[in-house]
Scaffold this motif. Sequence first.
Motif, short mmCIF file in Angstrom:
data_model
loop_
_atom_site.label_atom_id
_atom_site.label_comp_id
_atom_site.label_asym_id
_atom_site.label_seq_id
_atom_site.Cartn_x
_atom_site.Cartn_y
_atom_site.Cartn_z
N GLN A 169 33.65 -10.77 -38.88
CA GLN A 169 32.80 -9.60 -39.07
C GLN A 169 31.55 -9.99 -39.87
O GLN A 169 31.63 -10.81 -40.78
N VAL A 170 30.43 -9.37 -39.51
CA VAL A 170 29.15 -9.75 -40.11
C VAL A 170 28.39 -8.49 -40.54
O VAL A 170 28.28 -7.53 -39.77
N ALA A 171 27.86 -8.53 -41.76
CA ALA A 171 26.90 -7.53 -42.23
C ALA A 171 25.52 -8.14 -42.09
O ALA A 171 25.24 -9.20 -42.65
N VAL A 172 24.65 -7.51 -41.31
CA VAL A 172 23.30 -8.01 -41.07
C VAL A 172 22.36 -7.36 -42.08
O VAL A 172 22.30 -6.14 -42.18
N LEU A 173 21.62 -8.20 -42.81
CA LEU A 173 20.77 -7.72 -43.89
C LEU A 173 19.30 -8.06 -43.65
O LEU A 173 18.99 -9.09 -43.05
N ALA A 174 18.44 -7.18 -44.08
CA ALA A 174 17.01 -7.48 -44.17
C ALA A 174 16.69 -7.72 -45.64
O ALA A 174 17.38 -7.22 -46.53
N ASP A 175 15.64 -8.48 -45.91
CA ASP A 175 15.30 -8.86 -47.29
C ASP A 175 14.06 -8.12 -47.76
O ASP A 175 13.31 -7.53 -46.98
N GLU A 176 13.86 -8.18 -49.08
CA GLU A 176 12.66 -7.65 -49.75
C GLU A 176 12.40 -6.19 -49.45
O GLU A 176 11.40 -5.86 -48.79
N PRO A 177 13.18 -5.27 -49.97
CA PRO A 177 14.39 -5.49 -50.76
C PRO A 177 15.61 -5.68 -49.87
O PRO A 177 15.58 -5.29 -48.69
N PRO A 178 16.68 -6.27 -50.41
CA PRO A 178 17.89 -6.45 -49.59
C PRO A 178 18.46 -5.10 -49.15
O PRO A 178 18.62 -4.18 -49.96
N ARG A 179 18.76 -4.96 -47.87
CA ARG A 179 19.34 -3.74 -47.35
C ARG A 179 20.14 -4.04 -46.10
O ARG A 179 19.80 -4.94 -45.32
N LEU A 180 21.21 -3.28 -45.92
CA LEU A 180 22.08 -3.44 -44.76
C LEU A 180 21.47 -2.71 -43.57
O LEU A 180 21.19 -1.51 -43.65
N VAL A 181 21.27 -3.43 -42.46
CA VAL A 181 20.63 -2.83 -41.29
C VAL A 181 21.52 -2.80 -40.06
O VAL A 181 21.21 -2.11 -39.08
N ALA A 182 22.65 -3.53 -40.09
CA ALA A 182 23.54 -3.54 -38.93
C ALA A 182 24.86 -4.19 -39.29
O ALA A 182 24.97 -4.89 -40.31
N VAL A 183 25.86 -3.97 -38.44
CA VAL A 183 27.17 -4.59 -38.57
C VAL A 183 27.55 -5.12 -37.20
O VAL A 183 27.18 -4.55 -36.17
N VAL A 221 20.68 0.85 -45.66
CA VAL A 221 21.20 1.23 -46.98
C VAL A 221 20.96 0.08 -47.95
O VAL A 221 21.01 -1.10 -47.57
N PRO A 222 20.70 0.37 -49.22
CA PRO A 222 20.41 -0.68 -50.21
C PRO A 222 21.58 -1.65 -50.38
O PRO A 222 22.74 -1.25 -50.31
N ALA A 223 21.25 -2.91 -50.62
CA ALA A 223 22.26 -3.94 -50.89
C ALA A 223 21.77 -4.85 -52.01
O ALA A 223 21.97 -6.06 -51.97
N ASP A 224 21.12 -4.24 -53.01
CA ASP A 224 20.49 -5.02 -54.08
C ASP A 224 21.50 -5.83 -54.89
O ASP A 224 21.17 -6.91 -55.40
N ALA A 225 22.73 -5.31 -55.02
CA ALA A 225 23.71 -5.97 -55.88
C ALA A 225 24.36 -7.16 -55.21
O ALA A 225 25.11 -7.90 -55.86
N LEU A 226 24.09 -7.37 -53.94
CA LEU A 226 24.74 -8.46 -53.20
C LEU A 226 24.04 -9.78 -53.49
O LEU A 226 22.83 -9.90 -53.33
N ALA A 227 24.80 -10.79 -53.91
CA ALA A 227 24.25 -12.11 -54.19
C ALA A 227 24.34 -12.96 -52.93
O ALA A 227 25.43 -13.27 -52.45
N LEU A 228 23.19 -13.33 -52.36
CA LEU A 228 23.15 -14.12 -51.14
C LEU A 228 22.88 -15.59 -51.46
O LEU A 228 22.04 -15.90 -52.30
N GLY A 229 23.60 -16.46 -50.75
CA GLY A 229 23.42 -17.90 -50.98
C GLY A 229 22.61 -18.58 -49.92
O GLY A 229 22.59 -19.80 -49.84
#
Length: 207
Positions: A57-71, A110-118
Amino acid sequence: MTTDAARRVNGASHAGGTGTWAVLLPAGRYDAERLVHHDTLELTGLEEAALPRPGDQVAVLADEPPRLVAVGRVAAPTARRPEDPDDPQSDRGPGALVVAYTRRAFDEPVPADALALGGPVTALDPGTFRELVDRLGPPPQRRSWLVSLDLPIEADSPAEAVRLFWAYVQELGPRELPAFVSPSGDELAMQAFVLGAEANQDPEEDD
């Protein structure tokens, strides 16, 4: 490293295609995904050792600011397709990742600011993944819409007008041509969309 240990990356197990991951869209890809409907997200040039497996399973994110855009879920790559500037799907090659969308939220991320991406691909703890996805809430109810594109075209015949119409559509695309959409049965609620967002087409309202 043992087999079981090798199946855990940053705490996210992906044995048997049950891993959970975050995938970051490349710069500019968010806008492109909003313009044209895709069944899959296709990315290349990733580090193969860190790629999710089919079924993960994958959460697709956009950056600046981090936000969830798809699953979505990871799928096996399929045959190549021609690339269109308004419909970009990367050429397949080493490090290819294909995600089949199961839920889209490109218009209301939806916001995903607290998620630490590597990096472009980050393994997530299943609990963190579920908490992130739950922020989307229940999927909206689907309904019927009327979508139209009207172009005044000068031509010698109806057939020539149709050919010119498709030529303009291919040349200008959704980045320049306004599409008009309304709920079925409520044409008075019609709205114009350009670049995937509502756009005012009344010059008098701009004054």
